[in-house]
Design a protein around this motif. Structure first.
Motif, PDB file in Angstrom:
ATOM      1  N   ASN A 196     -22.400  -7.911  -7.751  1.00 11.65           N
ATOM      2  CA  ASN A 196     -21.501  -8.747  -8.549  1.00 11.65           C
ATOM      3  C   ASN A 196     -20.108  -8.133  -8.662  1.00 11.65           C
ATOM      4  OD1 ASN A 196     -23.396 -10.744  -8.936  1.00 11.65           O
ATOM      5  ND2 ASN A 196     -24.103  -9.913 -10.893  1.00 11.65           N
ATOM      6  N   SER A 197     -20.058  -6.820  -8.794  1.00  9.01           N
ATOM      7  CA  SER A 197     -18.769  -6.126  -8.874  1.00  9.01           C
ATOM      8  C   SER A 197     -17.977  -6.327  -7.584  1.00  9.01           C
ATOM      9  CB  SER A 197     -18.998  -4.646  -9.142  1.00  9.01           C
ATOM     10  OG  SER A 197     -17.792  -3.943  -9.076  1.00  9.01           O
ATOM     11  N   LYS A 198     -18.641  -6.185  -6.435  1.00  9.66           N
ATOM     12  CA  LYS A 198     -17.960  -6.374  -5.143  1.00  9.66           C
ATOM     13  C   LYS A 198     -17.509  -7.820  -4.963  1.00  9.66           C
ATOM     14  CE  LYS A 198     -19.728  -2.620  -2.339  1.00  9.66           C
ATOM     15  NZ  LYS A 198     -18.420  -2.048  -2.058  1.00  9.66           N
ATOM     16  N   LEU A 199     -18.354  -8.769  -5.360  1.00  8.20           N
ATOM     17  CA  LEU A 199     -18.001 -10.182  -5.218  1.00  8.20           C
ATOM     18  C   LEU A 199     -16.832 -10.560  -6.129  1.00  8.20           C
ATOM     19  CD1 LEU A 199     -21.544 -11.825  -4.921  1.00  8.20           C
ATOM     20  CD2 LEU A 199     -19.865 -11.481  -3.100  1.00  8.20           C
ATOM     21  N   GLU A 200     -16.813 -10.024  -7.342  1.00 13.29           N
ATOM     22  CA  GLU A 200     -15.705 -10.298  -8.266  1.00 13.29           C
ATOM     23  C   GLU A 200     -14.394  -9.702  -7.752  1.00 13.29           C
ATOM     24  OE1 GLU A 200     -16.690  -9.059 -12.232  1.00 13.29           O
ATOM     25  OE2 GLU A 200     -18.490 -10.313 -12.273  1.00 13.29           O
ATOM     26  N   SER A 201     -14.478  -8.495  -7.214  1.00 10.38           N
ATOM     27  CA  SER A 201     -13.287  -7.866  -6.648  1.00 10.38           C
ATOM     28  C   SER A 201     -12.765  -8.677  -5.469  1.00 10.38           C
ATOM     29  CB  SER A 201     -13.620  -6.443  -6.206  1.00 10.38           C
ATOM     30  OG  SER A 201     -12.547  -5.872  -5.509  1.00 10.38           O
ATOM     31  N   LEU A 202     -13.681  -9.140  -4.615  1.00  4.50           N
ATOM     32  CA  LEU A 202     -13.275  -9.950  -3.464  1.00  4.50           C
ATOM     33  C   LEU A 202     -12.635 -11.256  -3.926  1.00  4.50           C
ATOM     34  CD1 LEU A 202     -13.209 -10.350  -0.401  1.00  4.50           C
ATOM     35  CD2 LEU A 202     -15.479 -11.389  -0.565  1.00  4.50           C
ATOM     36  N   LEU A 203     -13.212 -11.898  -4.932  1.00  3.77           N
ATOM     37  CA  LEU A 203     -12.658 -13.154  -5.440  1.00  3.77           C
ATOM     38  C   LEU A 203     -11.247 -12.941  -5.990  1.00  3.77           C
ATOM     39  CD1 LEU A 203     -12.923 -16.149  -6.133  1.00  3.77           C
ATOM     40  CD2 LEU A 203     -14.043 -15.472  -8.273  1.00  3.77           C
ATOM     41  N   THR A 204     -11.051 -11.871  -6.730  1.00  2.38           N
ATOM     42  CA  THR A 204      -9.723 -11.570  -7.270  1.00  2.38           C
ATOM     43  C   THR A 204      -8.714 -11.384  -6.145  1.00  2.38           C
ATOM     44  OG1 THR A 204     -10.693 -10.507  -9.202  1.00  2.38           O
ATOM     45  CG2 THR A 204      -8.410  -9.949  -8.701  1.00  2.38           C
ATOM     46  N   ASN A 205      -9.091 -10.633  -5.131  1.00 11.20           N
ATOM     47  CA  ASN A 205      -8.183 -10.385  -4.008  1.00 11.20           C
ATOM     48  C   ASN A 205      -7.949 -11.637  -3.168  1.00 11.20           C
ATOM     49  OD1 ASN A 205      -7.617  -7.709  -4.639  1.00 11.20           O
ATOM     50  ND2 ASN A 205      -9.459  -6.991  -3.618  1.00 11.20           N
ATOM     51  N   VAL A 206      -8.963 -12.497  -3.053  1.00 11.01           N
ATOM     52  CA  VAL A 206      -8.788 -13.766  -2.336  1.00 11.01           C
ATOM     53  C   VAL A 206      -7.764 -14.629  -3.076  1.00 11.01           C
ATOM     54  CG1 VAL A 206      -9.932 -15.966  -1.806  1.00 11.01           C
ATOM     55  CG2 VAL A 206     -11.008 -13.820  -1.138  1.00 11.01           C
ATOM     56  N   ASN A 207      -7.888 -14.714  -4.397  1.00 10.44           N
ATOM     57  CA  ASN A 207      -6.946 -15.512  -5.194  1.00 10.44           C
ATOM     58  C   ASN A 207      -5.516 -14.979  -5.058  1.00 10.44           C
ATOM     59  OD1 ASN A 207      -8.762 -17.405  -6.208  1.00 10.44           O
ATOM     60  ND2 ASN A 207      -9.354 -16.074  -7.888  1.00 10.44           N
ATOM     61  N   GLU A 208      -5.358 -13.671  -5.117  1.00 10.94           N
ATOM     62  CA  GLU A 208      -4.023 -13.080  -4.981  1.00 10.94           C
ATOM     63  C   GLU A 208      -3.446 -13.332  -3.582  1.00 10.94           C
ATOM     64  OE1 GLU A 208      -4.497  -8.956  -5.976  1.00 10.94           O
ATOM     65  OE2 GLU A 208      -4.802  -9.381  -8.113  1.00 10.94           O
ATOM     66  N   THR A 209      -4.293 -13.222  -2.567  1.00 14.30           N
ATOM     67  CA  THR A 209      -3.839 -13.433  -1.192  1.00 14.30           C
ATOM     68  C   THR A 209      -3.447 -14.884  -0.962  1.00 14.30           C
ATOM     69  OG1 THR A 209      -5.268 -11.631  -0.452  1.00 14.30           O
ATOM     70  CG2 THR A 209      -4.447 -13.132   1.241  1.00 14.30           C
ATOM     71  N   ILE A 210      -4.228 -15.812  -1.494  1.00 11.82           N
ATOM     72  CA  ILE A 210      -3.878 -17.231  -1.365  1.00 11.82           C
ATOM     73  C   ILE A 210      -2.512 -17.482  -1.993  1.00 11.82           C
ATOM     74  CG2 ILE A 210      -4.463 -19.562  -2.171  1.00 11.82           C
ATOM     75  CD1 ILE A 210      -7.405 -18.842  -1.739  1.00 11.82           C
ATOM     76  N   PHE A 211      -2.279 -16.889  -3.154  1.00 12.41           N
ATOM     77  CA  PHE A 211      -0.985 -17.060  -3.822  1.00 12.41           C
ATOM     78  C   PHE A 211       0.148 -16.540  -2.937  1.00 12.41           C
ATOM     79  CE2 PHE A 211       2.443 -15.456  -6.502  1.00 12.41           C
ATOM     80  CZ  PHE A 211       2.788 -16.610  -7.196  1.00 12.41           C
ATOM     81  N   ILE A 212      -0.038 -15.375  -2.344  1.00 14.84           N
ATOM     82  CA  ILE A 212       0.986 -14.777  -1.478  1.00 14.84           C
ATOM     83  C   ILE A 212       1.234 -15.657  -0.260  1.00 14.84           C
ATOM     84  CG2 ILE A 212       1.455 -12.844   0.085  1.00 14.84           C
ATOM     85  CD1 ILE A 212       0.056 -11.047  -2.012  1.00 14.84           C
ATOM     86  N   LEU A 213       0.154 -16.135   0.360  1.00 13.53           N
ATOM     87  CA  LEU A 213       0.291 -16.923   1.579  1.00 13.53           C
ATOM     88  C   LEU A 213       0.919 -18.287   1.310  1.00 13.53           C
ATOM     89  CD1 LEU A 213      -3.075 -16.180   3.430  1.00 13.53           C
ATOM     90  CD2 LEU A 213      -0.889 -14.995   3.614  1.00 13.53           C
ATOM     91  N   LYS A 214       0.599 -18.880   0.171  1.00  4.19           N
ATOM     92  CA  LYS A 214       1.177 -20.198  -0.137  1.00  4.19           C
ATOM     93  C   LYS A 214       2.657 -20.098  -0.482  1.00  4.19           C
ATOM     94  CE  LYS A 214      -2.806 -22.911  -1.466  1.00  4.19           C
ATOM     95  NZ  LYS A 214      -3.437 -23.715  -2.527  1.00  4.19           N
ATOM     96  N   ASN A 215       3.108 -18.934  -0.877  1.00  4.17           N
ATOM     97  CA  ASN A 215       4.517 -18.738  -1.190  1.00  4.17           C
ATOM     98  C   ASN A 215       5.270 -18.056  -0.064  1.00  4.17           C
ATOM     99  OD1 ASN A 215       4.722 -19.818  -3.940  1.00  4.17           O
ATOM    100  ND2 ASN A 215       3.190 -18.255  -4.376  1.00  4.17           N
ATOM    101  N   LEU A 216       4.733 -18.151   1.125  1.00  9.84           N
ATOM    102  CA  LEU A 216       5.355 -17.548   2.298  1.00  9.84           C
ATOM    103  C   LEU A 216       6.638 -18.286   2.638  1.00  9.84           C
ATOM    104  CD1 LEU A 216       4.888 -15.532   4.660  1.00  9.84           C
ATOM    105  CD2 LEU A 216       3.829 -17.403   5.885  1.00  9.84           C
ATOM    106  N   GLU A 217       7.707 -17.547   2.856  1.00  5.52           N
ATOM    107  CA  GLU A 217       8.992 -18.157   3.209  1.00  5.52           C
ATOM    108  C   GLU A 217       9.523 -17.520   4.470  1.00  5.52           C
ATOM    109  OE1 GLU A 217      11.709 -18.214  -0.003  1.00  5.52           O
ATOM    110  OE2 GLU A 217      10.338 -19.255  -1.302  1.00  5.52           O
TER     111      GLU A 217
END
Length: 196
Positions: A175-196
């Protein structure tokens, strides 16, 4: 001689005289266009009317991406990153709904393959210095590690009791690994969607 003939032909040519004043004849058209120019609704009213009717961006439609969201920098890189965004959104949904291990591994495998393609395509290009490029490579390694951990935990759970002190494949660890992955996925999606 040719230069002299060209100079004589082009100088002094044109209309000589005065132009008629036609503004009075077309005044009625100006009045009609100014009456039609006023908007029936204000911007705020239109926003309120369309607030619930807006459709999400069709990121999986290549023609929309090519025409509407066309970026000035590197269109090919942006399109490749757009494919990664779609995969990461599927991974986020799988993590949020606690999807089964086969679906999880399939999405992670697809993500790793796309990242490997991007890594090979842009490794010696300016895009390799982008935050988005480095972020997806880091996330790819974490996703691979989490998928391996989850698969090995499923394989070994029959043989290792949960109470054993040597068991690293506990539900808490997973669960700890899955939660960490989910957090990093959310942050990465944010970065990629704001790509300029």
């Amino acid at each position: 001689m040719l230069l002299f003939i060209t100079a004589v032909i082009t100088t002094g040519a044109g209309y000589v005289g005065t132009l008629p004043n036609v503004e009075a004849e077309f005044e009625y058209m100006k009045k009609q266009s100014s009456e039609n120019a006023s908007a029936p609704y204000s911007v705020e009213e239109l926003d309120k009317q369309n607030e619930n009717q807006l459709r999400p961006i069709p990121r999986n439609n290549d023609s929309y991406v090519d025409i509407i969201i066309k970026k000035d920098k590197t269109t090919k890189y942006f399109n490749d990153i757009n494919d990664v965004i779609i995969i990461l959104e599927k991974l986020r949904k799988c993590l949020n709904t606690n999807g089964d291990i086969q679906l999880f591994n399939a999405i992670v495998s697809n993500f790793i393959d796309n990242v490997e393609y991007i890594k090979q395509e842009y490794k010696d290009k300016p895009e390799s210095n982008y935050l988005s490029y480095n972020r997806i490579i880091t996330l790819s390694a974490e996703a691979r590690e989490t998928a391996n951990f989850r698969t090995q935990g499923l394989a070994y759970e029959k043989y290792l009791p949960y109470t054993s002190s040597n068991n690293i494949y506990t539900k808490e660890s997973l669960n700890s690994k899955l939660e960490s992955l989910l957090t990093n996925v959310n942050e990465t999606i944010f970065i990629l969607k704001n790509l300029e």
